[in-house]
Design a protein around this motif. Structure first.
Motif, mmCIF file in Angstrom:
data_model
loop_
_atom_site.group_PDB
_atom_site.id
_atom_site.type_symbol
_atom_site.label_atom_id
_atom_site.label_comp_id
_atom_site.label_asym_id
_atom_site.label_seq_id
_atom_site.Cartn_x
_atom_site.Cartn_y
_atom_site.Cartn_z
ATOM 1 N N ASP A 187 -1.126 3.528 -0.023
ATOM 2 C CA ASP A 187 -2.392 3.678 -0.757
ATOM 3 C C ASP A 187 -3.174 2.373 -0.745
ATOM 4 O O ASP A 187 -2.614 1.297 -0.987
ATOM 5 N N GLY A 188 -4.476 2.473 -0.456
ATOM 6 C CA GLY A 188 -5.321 1.294 -0.432
ATOM 7 C C GLY A 188 -5.427 0.628 0.920
ATOM 8 O O GLY A 188 -6.304 -0.211 1.138
ATOM 9 N N GLU B 204 -2.108 17.373 2.553
ATOM 10 C CA GLU B 204 -2.510 16.445 1.492
ATOM 11 C C GLU B 204 -2.774 17.191 0.175
ATOM 12 O O GLU B 204 -3.702 16.887 -0.566
ATOM 13 N N MET C 44 -8.328 9.449 4.071
ATOM 14 C CA MET C 44 -8.958 10.138 2.956
ATOM 15 C C MET C 44 -10.419 10.479 3.259
ATOM 16 O O MET C 44 -10.926 11.512 2.827
ATOM 17 N N ARG D 105 5.291 6.313 4.804
ATOM 18 C CA ARG D 105 4.024 6.010 4.141
ATOM 19 C C ARG D 105 3.934 4.531 3.788
ATOM 20 O O ARG D 105 2.895 3.890 3.971
ATOM 21 N N GLN D 106 4.997 3.985 3.277
ATOM 22 C CA GLN D 106 4.983 2.579 2.900
ATOM 23 C C GLN D 106 4.819 1.667 4.113
ATOM 24 O O GLN D 106 4.210 0.605 4.039
ATOM 25 N N ASN E 18 0.834 3.697 6.089
ATOM 26 C CA ASN E 18 -0.420 4.014 5.396
ATOM 27 C C ASN E 18 -0.265 4.029 3.879
ATOM 28 O O ASN E 18 -0.562 5.032 3.220
ATOM 29 N N ARG F 74 -5.158 4.387 5.304
ATOM 30 C CA ARG F 74 -5.144 5.438 4.281
ATOM 31 C C ARG F 74 -6.562 5.755 3.818
ATOM 32 O O ARG F 74 -6.897 6.917 3.570
ATOM 33 N N ARG F 75 -7.412 4.739 3.711
ATOM 34 C CA ARG F 75 -8.807 4.988 3.345
ATOM 35 C C ARG F 75 -9.504 5.811 4.429
ATOM 36 O O ARG F 75 -10.298 6.710 4.128
#
Length: 264
Positions: free
Chosen positions: A13-14, A224, A22, A7-8, A11, A18-19
């Motif tokens: 967060d932000g 998710e 979502m 994830r790091q 993708n 990732r956007r």
């Protein structure tokens, strides 16, 4: 690598990806709600299903989302969606977007715009973030492979076009011949011959077989953090389609679907 490390890397967060993920999840939740209210069965498929099993959500580098359903449910759903999707979303089929020539539907977000690396989408009316809705049919495999050949020229015409207006007329003509001539004939032959193998709908260039005993009855897995329908024996189902799907690919040679993306 652990899921947190992946994830790091891909993708966090932000991040733009990732956007996008979502926003795809938001599209899926709306479609899921509509399917539940109308008794329409569907399930997570392909990389989306692998993500649910292996990562508990999106594959960290994945930039698309796929669901599957049997063709009868698919036809019901694409009839319902234009009336029940919110204004921020749109159904994309050949009927709603005449330049669109794929034999499956997309639900599009109207608050974003993306372009795909293959440039097939350059004349489409809807170009937002999307999820794919793929119909499955019971078929004789040779008929499905024949349907794949009928679309090959259509893809080539569009891919090599130097005159999009002329190419689009040709693509539409081939699509109409397939959809209203050849494919109904193929479905009659499948019915007469007693087709049992489930595979992607006619005109979809994916022909690996699926088996009803692996899919039904459906169960759920968290994706998710939200439970969504998946095939009953998802492990066997995925191994038939992808082999050792739990093994990570070469992380340095991944190819994204999306070329550019902006949020409006």
């Amino acid at each position: 690598m652990t899921n947190d490390e992946l994830r790091q890397r891909f993708n966090p967060d932000g991040s733009l990806l990732r956007r996008q993920q979502m926003r795809m999840l938001e599209l899926l939740q709306v479609v899921d709600d509509i399917c539940r209210r109308h008794g329409i069965s569907y399930w997570l498929s392909s990389g989306t299903l692998i993500g649910a099993v292996r990562h508990g959500g999106f594959i960290p580098w994945d930039d698309d989302l796929d669901i599957e359903m049997m063709r009868d449910d698919y036809l019901r759903l694409i009839d319902i969606l234009p009336r029940e999707l919110p204004p921020t979303m749109a159904l994309q089929t050949h009927d709603t977007d005449p330049a669109y020539f794929f034999c499956y539907a997309k639900v599009r977000d109207r608050r974003s715009r993306l372009s795909e690396g293959n440039n097939y989408d350059r004349a489409w009316r809807e170009q937002g973030i999307y999820i794919d809705i793929l119909p499955l049919e019971r078929q004789r495999m040779w008929l499905h492979r024949l349907s794949e050949k009928t679309i090959g020229h259509m893809y080539k015409v569009w891919r090599t076009s130097t005159d999009d207006a002329k190419a689009l007329r040709s693509v539409r003509r081939i699509f109409e011949i397939n959809e209203h001539g050849l494919y109904p004939l193929f479905r009659l032959l499948n019915k007469a011959l007693g087709a049992h193998i489930i595979t992607s709908g006619l005109g979809l260039p994916y022909h690996k077989p699926r088996y009803a005993e692996d899919i039904f009855p459906l169960t759920t897995l968290p994706f998710e953090g939200i439970p969504f329908p998946v095939p009953h024996d998802y492990d066997h189902h995925l191994r038939l389609l992808f082999g050792d799907y739990m093994q990570l690919p070469d992380l340095d040679s991944l190819q994204p679907h999306v070329g550019t993306l902006e949020f409006l």
